[in-house]
Design a protein around this motif. Structure first.
Motif, PDB file in Angstrom:
ATOM      1  N   GLU A   5       0.840  -1.195   0.000  1.00 33.52           N
ATOM      2  CA  GLU A   5       0.000   0.000   0.000  1.00 33.52           C
ATOM      3  C   GLU A   5       0.877   1.248   0.000  1.00 33.52           C
ATOM      4  OE1 GLU A   5      -3.424   0.326  -0.001  1.00 33.52           O
ATOM      5  OE2 GLU A   5      -3.493  -1.823  -0.377  1.00 33.52           O
ATOM      6  N   GLN A   6       0.372   2.314  -0.614  1.00 34.10           N
ATOM      7  CA  GLN A   6       1.067   3.600  -0.576  1.00 34.10           C
ATOM      8  C   GLN A   6       1.124   4.045   0.885  1.00 34.10           C
ATOM      9  OE1 GLN A   6       2.694   5.328  -2.760  1.00 34.10           O
ATOM     10  NE2 GLN A   6       2.404   7.481  -2.457  1.00 34.10           N
ATOM     11  N   ASP A   8       1.268   6.240   4.300  1.00 31.90           N
ATOM     12  CA  ASP A   8       0.635   7.480   4.738  1.00 31.90           C
ATOM     13  C   ASP A   8       1.696   8.574   4.779  1.00 31.90           C
ATOM     14  OD1 ASP A   8      -0.506   9.608   6.129  1.00 31.90           O
ATOM     15  OD2 ASP A   8      -1.513   8.300   7.583  1.00 31.90           O
ATOM     16  N   HIS A  22       5.644   5.862  -2.868  1.00 35.43           N
ATOM     17  CA  HIS A  22       5.892   5.037  -4.052  1.00 35.43           C
ATOM     18  C   HIS A  22       6.432   5.912  -5.185  1.00 35.43           C
ATOM     19  CE1 HIS A  22       4.092   1.920  -1.820  1.00 35.43           C
ATOM     20  NE2 HIS A  22       3.413   1.327  -2.770  1.00 35.43           N
ATOM     21  N   CYS A  46       6.546   0.513  -5.243  1.00 35.84           N
ATOM     22  CA  CYS A  46       7.312   0.817  -4.035  1.00 35.84           C
ATOM     23  C   CYS A  46       8.772   1.007  -4.460  1.00 35.84           C
ATOM     24  CB  CYS A  46       7.164  -0.299  -3.001  1.00 35.84           C
ATOM     25  SG  CYS A  46       8.094  -1.801  -3.340  1.00 35.84           S
TER      26      CYS A  46
END
Length: 69
Positions: A5-6, A8, A22, A46
């Motif tokens: 996941e990107q 935070d 990313h 990533c």
């Protein structure tokens, strides 16, 4: 590519690569015919996956150059 996941942006830590955003990536490299401007040819990766992909693409580009010589 790995499904990460990107991260935070508020949790960014310069010393922790898992918190780095990313990278924007050309899905099909331009030297292999990918568009430089089409949004369909852009994706996020990533930093670790982007590095591996970029090194593999550079190796392919170098092989093509050597074959032409």
């Amino acid at each position: 590519m790995c499904g990460a996941e990107q991260p935070d942006p508020e949790l960014y830590d310069e010393d922790d690569p898992t918190t780095h955003p990313h990278d924007l990536d050309h899905i099909i490299p331009m030297f292999e015919g990918g568009s430089a401007t089409s949004l369909d040819n852009l994706g996020l990766a990533c930093p670790a996956c982007h590095s591996v992909k970029s090194k593999a693409e550079a190796a392919r580009a170098n092989q093509r150059r050597h074959r032409r010589s």
